[in-house]
Design a protein around this motif. Structure first.
Motif, PDB file in Angstrom:
ATOM      1  N   PRO A 101      20.200 -41.303  17.051  1.00 16.08           N
ATOM      2  CA  PRO A 101      21.072 -40.661  18.040  1.00 16.08           C
ATOM      3  C   PRO A 101      22.302 -41.485  18.363  1.00 16.08           C
ATOM      4  N   ASP A 102      22.250 -42.803  18.179  1.00 16.65           N
ATOM      5  CA  ASP A 102      23.424 -43.635  18.441  1.00 16.65           C
ATOM      6  C   ASP A 102      24.554 -43.293  17.483  1.00 16.65           C
ATOM      7  N   THR A 103      24.223 -42.987  16.235  1.00 12.39           N
ATOM      8  CA  THR A 103      25.243 -42.585  15.261  1.00 12.39           C
ATOM      9  C   THR A 103      25.809 -41.216  15.617  1.00 12.39           C
ATOM     10  N   ALA A 104      24.947 -40.284  16.020  1.00 15.52           N
ATOM     11  CA  ALA A 104      25.410 -38.943  16.373  1.00 15.52           C
ATOM     12  C   ALA A 104      26.285 -38.951  17.614  1.00 15.52           C
ATOM     13  N   LEU A 105      26.007 -39.865  18.544  1.00 16.13           N
ATOM     14  CA  LEU A 105      26.797 -39.944  19.770  1.00 16.13           C
ATOM     15  C   LEU A 105      27.967 -40.924  19.653  1.00 16.13           C
ATOM     16  N   HIS A 106      28.114 -41.550  18.495  1.00 11.32           N
ATOM     17  CA  HIS A 106      29.189 -42.539  18.255  1.00 11.32           C
ATOM     18  C   HIS A 106      29.116 -43.686  19.257  1.00 11.32           C
ATOM     19  N   VAL A 107      27.896 -44.162  19.503  1.00  9.33           N
ATOM     20  CA  VAL A 107      27.672 -45.285  20.417  1.00  9.33           C
ATOM     21  C   VAL A 107      27.460 -46.538  19.564  1.00  9.33           C
ATOM     22  N   ILE A 108      28.274 -47.547  19.823  1.00 13.64           N
ATOM     23  CA  ILE A 108      28.136 -48.810  19.098  1.00 13.64           C
ATOM     24  C   ILE A 108      27.431 -49.798  20.024  1.00 13.64           C
TER      25      ILE A 108
END
Length: 110
Positions: A101-108
């Protein structure tokens, strides 16, 4: 049974006459309408983001999942909004390694 029809499906047939010469005849059978359809599935759409809690009562969040993740099962799962999912990832709650989900939400992560 080949050619079997549902119970509600009947053909229109000509009335049968009795051989005894009686003028009384049976009424013809009519087409029956199909059974009423059930209303469309009224379940709400599945949530886009899920939060998995750790074991035990009052435990902190353990993982953030996307809504369709097959690894998100059980009673410790609760639906959350996109903002809550972002906030949880920024607060160092782990992202599910299967649905990312971090990739889908563009969270680094920091």
């Amino acid at each position: 049974m080949p050619g079997a029809r549902p119970r509600w499906f009947t053909r229109a047939v000509a009335p049968r006459r009795k051989a005894s010469g009686s003028s009384r005849s049976a009424s013809p059978r009519r087409w029956l309408p199909p059974p009423p359809r059930r209303p469309e599935d009224r379940r709400p759409p599945p949530p886009e983001w899920l939060l998995e809690r750790g074991m035990g009562a009052g435990s902190p969040p353990a993982l953030v999942h996307q809504g369709g993740c097959t690894m998100a099962k059980g009673v410790r799962i609760q639906p959350i909004s996109e903002g809550q999912a972002r906030r949880a990832l920024y607060e160092h709650v782990e992202a599910c390694p299967f649905c990312n989900p971090d990739t889908a939400l563009h969270v680094i992560p920091e």
